[in-house]
Design a protein around this motif. Structure first.
Motif, PDB file in Angstrom:
ATOM      1  N   VAL A  22       0.721  -1.389   0.032  1.00 12.98           N
ATOM      2  CA  VAL A  22      -0.158   0.327   0.033  1.00 12.98           C
ATOM      3  C   VAL A  22       1.016   1.010  -0.127  1.00 12.98           C
ATOM      4  CG1 VAL A  22      -1.888   1.410   0.868  1.00 12.98           C
ATOM      5  CG2 VAL A  22      -2.128  -1.322   0.964  1.00 12.98           C
ATOM      6  N   ALA A  45      -3.569   4.209   0.011  1.00 10.86           N
ATOM      7  CA  ALA A  45      -4.359   5.043   0.825  1.00 10.86           C
ATOM      8  C   ALA A  45      -3.931   6.362   0.861  1.00 10.86           C
ATOM      9  CB  ALA A  45      -5.010   3.337   1.571  1.00 10.86           C
ATOM     10  N   THR A 101       3.428   5.641   5.398  1.00 15.77           N
ATOM     11  CA  THR A 101       2.555   4.420   4.986  1.00 15.77           C
ATOM     12  C   THR A 101       1.874   4.313   5.993  1.00 15.77           C
ATOM     13  OG1 THR A 101       4.414   3.237   4.152  1.00 15.77           O
ATOM     14  CG2 THR A 101       4.089   3.905   2.801  1.00 15.77           C
ATOM     15  N   SER A 104      -1.806   5.100   5.794  1.00 17.08           N
ATOM     16  CA  SER A 104      -2.057   4.010   4.680  1.00 17.08           C
ATOM     17  C   SER A 104      -2.767   2.588   4.678  1.00 17.08           C
ATOM     18  CB  SER A 104      -2.093   4.501   3.068  1.00 17.08           C
ATOM     19  OG  SER A 104      -0.273   3.783   2.805  1.00 17.08           O
ATOM     20  N   SER A 105      -1.444   2.013   5.017  1.00 11.02           N
ATOM     21  CA  SER A 105      -2.048   0.394   5.211  1.00 11.02           C
ATOM     22  C   SER A 105      -2.364   0.106   5.814  1.00 11.02           C
ATOM     23  CB  SER A 105      -0.849   0.105   5.375  1.00 11.02           C
ATOM     24  OG  SER A 105       0.706  -0.494   4.844  1.00 11.02           O
ATOM     25  N   VAL A 108      -6.383   0.320   4.207  1.00 12.56           N
ATOM     26  CA  VAL A 108      -7.005  -1.101   3.701  1.00 12.56           C
ATOM     27  C   VAL A 108      -7.458  -2.292   3.772  1.00 12.56           C
ATOM     28  CG1 VAL A 108      -5.730  -2.368   1.889  1.00 12.56           C
ATOM     29  CG2 VAL A 108      -5.511  -0.053   1.816  1.00 12.56           C
ATOM     30  N   SER A 146      -9.874  -0.230  -7.185  1.00 15.30           N
ATOM     31  CA  SER A 146      -9.471   1.229  -6.991  1.00 15.30           C
ATOM     32  C   SER A 146      -9.188   1.760  -8.546  1.00 15.30           C
ATOM     33  CB  SER A 146      -8.180   0.543  -6.931  1.00 15.30           C
ATOM     34  OG  SER A 146      -8.167  -0.256  -5.176  1.00 15.30           O
ATOM     35  N   VAL A 163      -7.892   2.855  -3.544  1.00 11.62           N
ATOM     36  CA  VAL A 163      -8.557   2.030  -2.976  1.00 11.62           C
ATOM     37  C   VAL A 163     -10.180   2.947  -2.604  1.00 11.62           C
ATOM     38  CG1 VAL A 163      -8.427   2.731  -0.316  1.00 11.62           C
ATOM     39  CG2 VAL A 163      -8.896   0.239  -1.237  1.00 11.62           C
TER      40      VAL A 163
END
Length: 206
Positions: A22, A45, A101, A104-105, A108, A146, A163
């Motif tokens: 991600v 994301a 990240t 962001s991870s 998801v 996505s 996403v």
């Protein structure tokens, strides 16, 4: 994906098999300069981008421990730019606007959890073989739903794009339940696997 601003293929665990990689976007849907990129990125994301608008305008409100510097929310929920949350006890939790990240991870991961909650086939696979296939299904649904529309700074790779939680969950919910194999009567002329399977495992007992 990582926060080194390099190709994710050189980073672990991004370069390992079976990982959903991600990347991170800022609030304007641009790939953040710190985010790793490349062909291994699955999707992107929200992760924040302090370099463009600063915090908290382009950060992700996150839980963090006391004493961690950043743009924090104090006990009265007012911004305390750049200060660290006071520590009145061991591991006292707090909150603040962060980027990365690591922000962001979890977006998801949360989408995947919602996908599994809406799909009995993903949540309760009847066999180890189906469990292995579920990873490919999840990744496929994430990527297929996505979009790169409006996403910028992706010349070096943003995967399938931003996403879409709603679309991914809807797609997962449409997956028919895969039940346990039915005990077959004797004699058996053939087996119809339907449209959802190309193969199946059988245990034959006398």
């Amino acid at each position: 994906a990582g926060n080194s601003g390099i190709d994710a293929s050189s980073m672990t665990p991004a370069n390992l098999q079976g990982v959903i990689v991600v990347g991170a976007l800022g609030a304007a849907k641009e790939l953040a300069p710190y985010s790793d990129y490349g062909a291994l990125v699955s999707v992107v994301a929200p992760g924040g981008n302090f370099s463009r608008r600063g915090a908290p305008a382009d950060g992700v409100l996150s839980v963090q421990g006391c004493g961690v510097s950043g743009t924090d929310l104090g006990s009265n929920n007012t911004l305390e730019g750049g200060s660290a949350l006071p520590c009145s006890g061991a591991n006292q939790p707090g909150s603040g606007y962060l980027q990365g990240t690591s922000m962001s991870s979890p977006h998801v991961a949360g989408v995947v959890a919602l996908m599994m909650s809406r799909s009995a086939a993903l949540l309760n696979p009847p066999s180890p073989l189906e469990a292995d296939r579920n990873w490919a299904r999840v990744l496929s649904y994430l990527r297929d739903t996505s979009s790169l529309s409006g996403v910028t700074n992706c010349e070096r790779g943003c995967g399938a794009g931003l996403v879409d939680a709603s679309a991914a969950v809807t797609r997962a919910a449409a997956l028919p339940a895969i039940g346990a194999l039915t005990v077959l009567a004797d004699p058996v002329a053939g087996v119809n696997l339907g449209t959802q399977k190309s193969s199946a495992q059988f245990t034959l007992k006398n």
